[in-house]
Design an enzyme around this catalytic site. Structure first.
Site, PDB file in Angstrom:
ATOM      1  N   ARG A  26       0.833  -1.214   0.000  1.00  0.00           N
ATOM      2  CA  ARG A  26       0.000   0.000   0.000  1.00  0.00           C
ATOM      3  C   ARG A  26       0.864   1.260   0.000  1.00  0.00           C
ATOM      4  O   ARG A  26       0.523   2.263  -0.632  1.00  0.00           O
ATOM      5  CB  ARG A  26      -0.959  -0.029   1.191  1.00  0.00           C
ATOM      6  CG  ARG A  26      -2.097  -1.052   0.976  1.00  0.00           C
ATOM      7  CD  ARG A  26      -2.739  -1.450   2.287  1.00  0.00           C
ATOM      8  NE  ARG A  26      -3.931  -2.280   2.113  1.00  0.00           N
ATOM      9  CZ  ARG A  26      -3.930  -3.597   1.870  1.00  0.00           C
ATOM     10  NH1 ARG A  26      -2.782  -4.247   1.717  1.00  0.00           N
ATOM     11  NH2 ARG A  26      -5.065  -4.271   1.758  1.00  0.00           N
ATOM     12  N   ASP A 314      -4.176 -15.295   7.421  1.00  0.00           N
ATOM     13  CA  ASP A 314      -2.927 -15.859   6.884  1.00  0.00           C
ATOM     14  C   ASP A 314      -2.203 -16.759   7.874  1.00  0.00           C
ATOM     15  O   ASP A 314      -1.158 -17.326   7.543  1.00  0.00           O
ATOM     16  CB  ASP A 314      -1.982 -14.724   6.462  1.00  0.00           C
ATOM     17  CG  ASP A 314      -2.514 -13.983   5.238  1.00  0.00           C
ATOM     18  OD1 ASP A 314      -3.311 -14.567   4.481  1.00  0.00           O
ATOM     19  OD2 ASP A 314      -2.130 -12.816   5.050  1.00  0.00           O
ATOM     20  N   LYS A 341      -6.046 -19.534  -1.435  1.00  0.00           N
ATOM     21  CA  LYS A 341      -4.861 -18.710  -1.160  1.00  0.00           C
ATOM     22  C   LYS A 341      -3.731 -19.183  -2.091  1.00  0.00           C
ATOM     23  O   LYS A 341      -3.991 -19.779  -3.120  1.00  0.00           O
ATOM     24  CB  LYS A 341      -4.492 -18.817   0.326  1.00  0.00           C
ATOM     25  CG  LYS A 341      -5.523 -18.159   1.247  1.00  0.00           C
ATOM     26  CD  LYS A 341      -5.548 -16.657   1.055  1.00  0.00           C
ATOM     27  CE  LYS A 341      -6.576 -15.981   1.942  1.00  0.00           C
ATOM     28  NZ  LYS A 341      -6.723 -14.551   1.635  1.00  0.00           N
TER      29      LYS A 341
HETATM   30  C1  S3P Z   1      -4.256  -9.035   2.196  1.00  0.00           C
HETATM   31  C2  S3P Z   1      -5.505  -9.511   2.496  1.00  0.00           C
HETATM   32  C3  S3P Z   1      -5.796 -10.924   2.742  1.00  0.00           C
HETATM   33  C4  S3P Z   1      -4.541 -11.735   3.022  1.00  0.00           C
HETATM   34  C5  S3P Z   1      -3.426 -11.396   2.088  1.00  0.00           C
HETATM   35  C6  S3P Z   1      -3.069  -9.912   2.169  1.00  0.00           C
HETATM   36  C7  S3P Z   1      -4.082  -7.599   1.932  1.00  0.00           C
HETATM   37  O1  S3P Z   1      -6.444 -11.464   1.607  1.00  0.00           O
HETATM   38  O2  S3P Z   1      -4.811 -13.111   2.952  1.00  0.00           O
HETATM   39  O3  S3P Z   1      -2.260 -12.149   2.401  1.00  0.00           O
HETATM   40  O4  S3P Z   1      -2.946  -7.114   1.952  1.00  0.00           O
HETATM   41  O5  S3P Z   1      -5.097  -6.931   1.695  1.00  0.00           O
HETATM   42  P1  S3P Z   1      -8.050 -11.317   1.410  1.00  0.00           P
HETATM   43  O6  S3P Z   1      -8.365  -9.908   1.591  1.00  0.00           O
HETATM   44  O7  S3P Z   1      -8.333 -11.797   0.030  1.00  0.00           O
HETATM   45  O8  S3P Z   1      -8.646 -12.212   2.458  1.00  0.00           O
END
Ligand code: S3P
Length: 434
Positions: A26, A314, A341
């Site tokens: 981000r 995660d 995932k």
């Molecule tokens: C993330 C959101 C999660 C997570 C991923 C990172 C993010 O996924 O599993 O490793 O940085 O927004 P989801 O939003 O699809 O659950």
């Protein structure tokens, strides 16, 4: 590449954990769209974030790498990106693929997004459908990458209830919302990580959050910021777990992010009896951090509260290992998302645990894991970084040597993982295929 791990009496100590992956993505993406410069420290130089960095550079953004973990992003403003010459290769990163979909939906030029074998199998309809409702045009290969995002579309804000709790989809819609006419409203079925909202607010965007509803007003712009990224709690989980499972070691991890939308793993482990303390709690900008202290603990089986799943999404590979070392049978439900995932994490964990002699009953949306002892053996990570790291930790307390195959992807989120475990006393070696 494979890990070879021998049973190890961990000594513990104090280790540094790399920067947060979600926040690092981000910082680059939002910093690129900002007016002005963003100075970022604590950046994760993992392959996933480097894919995001390369994609932004390919669209003309000047990103200086001051050192491994410090970057300066020269924002080009909302309308300053340039058409890339080639498809943008996002490697293994689902976060990059989904966030870029939202960002690129609002550009004047068209783009193609590609990824590796694992990413090319991951579902993208969850982001394509709402973006199309906003006026975007995105084509895919049956809902999976490669994605072709057509430029020059006029977007309009929507009021969208997410069918699946996903911070990636939420963030994609907020990014598209920067380019939309009218407000963009996202309603979450369960609270997910809120790094985008926190960073947007810190950058001056007009974002409000109420309950599970996030609203971004149109006509908003972003300004560059100073950002100190916390250590990644998702990465910290592995050394933390290694210590909890050890005979009598303890560990201290500094500056770890403890955002309440991410701390499910700490809550679940504590309910299982883990001795984890959070000290020196403070803010790194918009994000809370703490020093985590943990010591060897006797874990008890629990029924994991499904309400905690999005807050620990995660960490289930590590939590399955914790369950395999607990007294009794732990039940995990509400984990259907784990099947899409970086690998099918329920199947990959069940397979690996069974290969090491643990009793696992696989369920469509979870598993029942009965505590036992790890036998020596060989496990396949299915190319998934978190599966590889979870079994490397398990291997430190196995009855004999354990090999984990297919571990090259560990560098996507935790460069230096083997060194970190070794510093705690683990007998782990990384071998290249012969
Ligand atoms: C993330 C959101 C999660 C997570 C991923 C990172 C993010 O996924 O599993 O490793 O940085 O927004 P989801 O939003 O699809 O659950």
């Amino acid at each position: 590449m494979r890990f070879e791990v021998n049973p190890s009496a961990l000594a513990g100590g104090s280790v540094r954990i790399p920067g947060d992956k979600s926040i690092s993505h981000r910082a680059l993406l939002f910093g690129a769209l900002a007016d002005g410069i963003s100075n970022v420290t604590g950046f994760l130089p993992g392959e996933d974030c480097l894919s995001t960095l390369a994609a932004l550079r390919a669209m003309g953004v000047n990103i200086e790498r001051v050192n491994d973990t410090a970057v300066v992003v020269h924002g080009v403003g909302l309308h300053g990106l340039e058409a890339p010459e080639k498809p943008l290769d996002l490697g293994n990163s689902g976060t990059a693929m989904r966030l870029f979909s939202g960002l690129l939906a609002g550009q004047s030029f068209s783009t193609e997004l590609i990824g590796d074998e694992s990413l090319s199998k991951r579902p993208m309809a969850r982001v394509i459908d709402p973006l199309q409702q906003m006026g975007a045009k995105i084509s895919s290969r049956e809902g999976c990458p490669p994605l072709h995002v057509t430029g020059g579309r006029d977007l309009h804000g929507i009021d969208y209830a997410l069918p699946v709790a996903s911070a990636q989809v939420k963030s994609a819609l907020l990014l598209a919302g920067l380019y939309a006419k009218g407000p963009t409203v996202v309603r979450e079925p369960a609270v997910t990580r809120d790094h985008s909202e926190r960073m947007f607010k810190a950058m001056g965007a007009r974002v409000t959050t109420e309950g599970g509803t996030i609203r971004l007003d149109s006509g908003t712009s972003l300004k560059g910021i100073q950002l100190k990224i916390p250590a990644d709690l998702s990465s910290a989980t592995f050394p933390l777990l290694a210590i909890l499972l050890s005979e009598n070691a303890s560990v201290e991890l500094t500056d770890v992010g403890i955002n309440p939308t991410r701390d499910g793993v700490l809550r679940i482990l504590r309910t299982m009896g883990a001795q984890i303390q959070m000290v020196d709690q403070r803010m790194h900008g918009a994000e809370p951090v703490a020093t985590l202290q943990a010591r060897a603990s006797h874990l008890q089986a629990i029924n994991v509260d499904p309400a905690l799943v999005p807050l620990a999404i995660d960490e289930f590979p590590a939590l399955f290992i914790a369950a395999a070392c607990a007294t009794g049978t732990t039940e995990f439900r509400g984990l259907a998302e784990l099947r899409v995932k970086e690998s099918d994490r329920i199947a990959a964990m069940a397979e690996g645990l069974q290969a090491l002699g643990i009793t696992v009953e696989e369920l469509p949306d979870g598993a029942r894991v009965t505590g036992g002892t790890f036998r020596p053996g060989t496990v396949d990570s299915h190319g998934d970084h978190r599966i590889a790291m979870a079994f490397a930790v398990a291997a430190t307390i196995a009855e004999g040597p354990v090999t984990i195959n297919n571990v090259a992807s560990v560098v996507t989120s935790f460069p230096g993982f083997e060194n970190c475990l070794r510093e705690l006393g683990a007998d782990i070696h990384c071998k290249h295929e012969v």
